[in-house]
Design a protein around this motif. Structure first.
Motif, mmCIF file in Angstrom:
data_model
loop_
_atom_site.group_PDB
_atom_site.id
_atom_site.type_symbol
_atom_site.label_atom_id
_atom_site.label_comp_id
_atom_site.label_asym_id
_atom_site.label_seq_id
_atom_site.Cartn_x
_atom_site.Cartn_y
_atom_site.Cartn_z
ATOM 1 N N GLU B 30 52.490 121.154 68.715
ATOM 2 C CA GLU B 30 51.520 121.194 67.624
ATOM 3 C C GLU B 30 51.268 122.615 67.160
ATOM 4 O OE1 GLU B 30 47.752 119.260 68.264
ATOM 5 O OE2 GLU B 30 48.725 117.289 68.124
ATOM 6 N N SER B 31 51.153 123.536 68.115
ATOM 7 C CA SER B 31 50.855 124.903 67.686
ATOM 8 C C SER B 31 52.103 125.600 67.137
ATOM 9 C CB SER B 31 50.175 125.713 68.788
ATOM 10 O OG SER B 31 50.984 125.746 69.910
ATOM 11 N N GLY B 33 54.300 124.113 65.197
ATOM 12 C CA GLY B 33 54.572 123.582 63.851
ATOM 13 C C GLY B 33 56.000 123.061 63.773
ATOM 14 N N ASP B 34 56.531 122.925 62.544
ATOM 15 C CA ASP B 34 57.855 122.315 62.346
ATOM 16 C C ASP B 34 58.939 123.062 63.117
ATOM 17 O OD1 ASP B 34 56.803 120.446 60.607
ATOM 18 O OD2 ASP B 34 57.103 121.712 58.848
ATOM 19 N N VAL B 36 62.787 123.764 63.939
ATOM 20 C CA VAL B 36 64.031 123.599 63.169
ATOM 21 C C VAL B 36 65.307 123.742 64.005
ATOM 22 C CG1 VAL B 36 63.167 123.973 60.861
ATOM 23 C CG2 VAL B 36 63.656 125.947 62.248
ATOM 24 N N GLU B 57 63.132 127.576 67.829
ATOM 25 C CA GLU B 57 62.792 128.215 66.555
ATOM 26 C C GLU B 57 61.986 127.230 65.729
ATOM 27 O OE1 GLU B 57 63.499 131.249 65.427
ATOM 28 O OE2 GLU B 57 65.386 131.951 66.328
ATOM 29 N N SER B 58 60.745 127.612 65.408
ATOM 30 C CA SER B 58 59.980 126.807 64.471
ATOM 31 C C SER B 58 60.009 127.536 63.131
ATOM 32 C CB SER B 58 58.554 126.620 64.953
ATOM 33 O OG SER B 58 57.794 127.764 64.685
ATOM 34 N N VAL B 59 59.502 126.873 62.112
ATOM 35 C CA VAL B 59 59.457 127.512 60.802
ATOM 36 C C VAL B 59 58.715 128.847 60.913
ATOM 37 C CG1 VAL B 59 58.490 127.268 58.489
ATOM 38 C CG2 VAL B 59 59.663 125.360 59.542
ATOM 39 N N LYS B 60 57.701 128.882 61.785
ATOM 40 C CA LYS B 60 56.869 130.083 61.875
ATOM 41 C C LYS B 60 57.452 131.186 62.760
ATOM 42 C CE LYS B 60 52.993 127.216 62.092
ATOM 43 N NZ LYS B 60 51.797 126.908 62.882
ATOM 44 N N ALA B 61 57.998 130.818 63.934
ATOM 45 C CA ALA B 61 58.389 131.868 64.878
ATOM 46 C C ALA B 61 59.381 131.361 65.918
ATOM 47 C CB ALA B 61 57.148 132.389 65.592
ATOM 48 N N ALA B 62 59.995 132.312 66.624
ATOM 49 C CA ALA B 62 60.871 131.982 67.747
ATOM 50 C C ALA B 62 60.040 132.007 69.025
ATOM 51 C CB ALA B 62 61.996 132.997 67.841
#
Lengths: 370, 123
Positions: B30-31, B33-34, B36, B57-62
């Motif tokens: 959840e924290s 986010g998406d 990828v 890797e999320s949309v926001k950060a690794a």
């Protein structure tokens, strides 16, 4: 960085009620996404209509008079004296060496029977720009009492024409004053996603009603800054602090199209000589679009390397493109590096091959006139 | 299969024999986010507890994923290389990331119980 108290945008409680996730951005506690998540919001904007609260941006209204024009022309590379009314111009605030202090949207319009210059600028540059404005121009008004709401996506016009009386003649970069619930809106056909859309400046006390009215329209989604960033990278648009800063000039940043070339002969303009020279010589850097061959993510500040693993550049913006379903990036490389040679990025000390891509990564979808 | 245990790095671990299945917690997905991409670990790789093993890797950060325990990577969830969003949809079941053949079974008991993890999240 020093820890400073985060500022709140006027509609923060409204976003909380809509399940926004907040992150610190440019000194503000800003919604990064809502329940649907960044990817769904991004795809929705490319297909329908998204609404963004971008009230953290700076807005200033400046009386159109000789003294103010002369001051503005000393750091903005536009012919402000002869600027066409009701049209937005993408431009810059330049420092003495033509470095970009900020990129701005500037327009001129008549408001309550007087002519004004209206500038929208980055929230991260408010302090520095307000200082410049205070020192150089007079009788201006910095709007702390207005929100800025962006409506973006191919269905933007049809979405909001049910609540606003939009003139059919209103094309890309046109700006008008419209009435809404007994208040004046400054509405421009513009945005930061590469899609058709509008940015609306509205009094704080009417903003929640406007944004709620828009959200009641079919297929309109509330979107956060997370997808606003991936949308602008796909559209190849620059961001202060990433592609542009005070150490890079508009020519190096691949933005010379936004310069009024006649102004470069004018010694009154900051850095005019440097910009003329830069335009007539080979620039030292080249802006490129890139994507990785393997399934990896490109991120800001990763270094770009040639076949011999020598560093030839760096990434200024890297993200995941929900439309291309892979990572994409914008970066700078040395102009002299061999374009056809294989290139790599350093990802956690592994060299991953990248290929060059055309910018923009997706076709822009602006509503242009004849 | 035993009860799930948890780490301070927001991973869950479930033991079956000497094989531990590892994923990230629902709180973690959840924290993040998406999500990828999941850069899966190499099969057969020997690891120590708290060593970086792979990256999400999320949309926001690794985000680094650590091995919760000592052992050897015995299986990886290949479905995630086709569709990393499985971790968002079902982090604590279908979204498992790798399995480790443990070299020190007793280490398992040093991990947090669900109650301890929930308490840790509240801090």
């Amino acid at each position: 960085m020093t820890e400073e108290a985060l500022q709140n945008i006027y509609l923060k409680d409204f976003h909380k009620k809509n399940d926004a996730k907040f992150v610190p951005f440019a000194g503000y506690d800003m919604p990064i996404n809502y329940k649907q998540g960044i990817i769904n919001e991004h795809i929705h904007v490319r297909n329908h209509t998204g609404v963004f609260d971008v009230s953290h941006m700076g807005q200033i209204l400046i009386p159109f008079n000789e003294e103010n024009i002369s001051a503005l022309e000393s750091y903005i590379p536009l012919n402000i004296k002869k600027i066409i009314s009701n049209k937005c111009h993408y431009s810059f605030i330049l420092n003495s060496t033509a470095g970009i202090v900020d990129d701005i949207m500037l327009s001129k319009f008549k408001f309550e029977n007087n002519e004004f210059i209206y500038i929208v600028y980055n929230s991260s540059r408010k302090q520095i720009l307000n200082k410049i404005f205070n020192a150089t121009i007079s009788n201006f008004k910095i709007f702390e009492d207005r929100c800025l709401i962006a409506i973006q996506g191919p269905e933007s016009f049809s979405s909001i024409s049910s609540i606003l009386n939009l003139p059919a003649s209103m094309n890309f970069l046109n700006i008008q004053i419209l009435q809404y619930d007994d208040s004046n809106l400054f509405i421009s056909r513009s945005g930061y996603t590469g899609e058709d859309g509008f940015e609306i400046s509205i009094s704080n006390n009417k903003a929640e009603k406007l944004i709620s009215d828009i959200l009641n329209i079919n297929k309109v989604m509330l979107c956060g800054l997370g997808c606003r960033d991936s949308l602008r990278v796909e559209a190849g648009l620059s961001l202060y602090g990433n592609e542009i800063n005070e150490d890079i000039n508009p020519v190096q940043a691949g933005l010379s199209w936004a310069l009024d070339k006649n102004r470069l002969q004018d010694n009154n303009l900051n850095g005019s000589e440097i910009l003329s020279q830069e335009l007539s010589s080979i620039s030292s850097v080249k802006k490129i679009g890139l994507s990785p061959i393997n399934k990896i993510m490109l991120r800001n500040q990763m270094t770009i390397h040639n076949n011999n693993k020598e560093e030839i550049g760096f990434i200024t913006s890297g993200c995941y493109s929900p439309i291309l379903k892979k990572s994409i990036g914008i970066g700078y490389i040395n102009k002299l590096s061999n374009i056809s040679e294989k290139k790599y990025v350093n990802v956690r000390d592994k060299y991953e091959e990248i290929k060059l891509e055309k910018i923009p990564f997706v076709k822009k979808n602006y509503k242009k006139g004849d | 299969m035993g009860e799930k245990k948890y780490t301070e790095e927001h991973e869950w671990v479930q033991l079956s024999g000497d094989i531990a299945t590892v994923g990230i917690t629902n709180h973690a997905q959840e924290s993040l986010g998406d999500i990828v991409f999941v850069d899966l670990p190499t099969l057969g790789k020997e690891v120590k507890a708290k060593e970086e093993l792979c990256v999400i890797e999320s949309v926001k950060a690794a985000s680094d994923i650590y091995s919760p325990l000592d052992g050897e990577v015995s299986e990886i969830n290949d479905n995630l290389s086709k569709d990393a969003s499985i971790v968002n949809q079902d982090a604590e079941n279908e979204g498992w990331i790798f399995k480790i053949k443990l070299s020190n079974l007793e280490q398992y008991n040093t991990l947090m119980s669900l109650d301890q993890y929930l308490e840790f999240l509240d801090k």
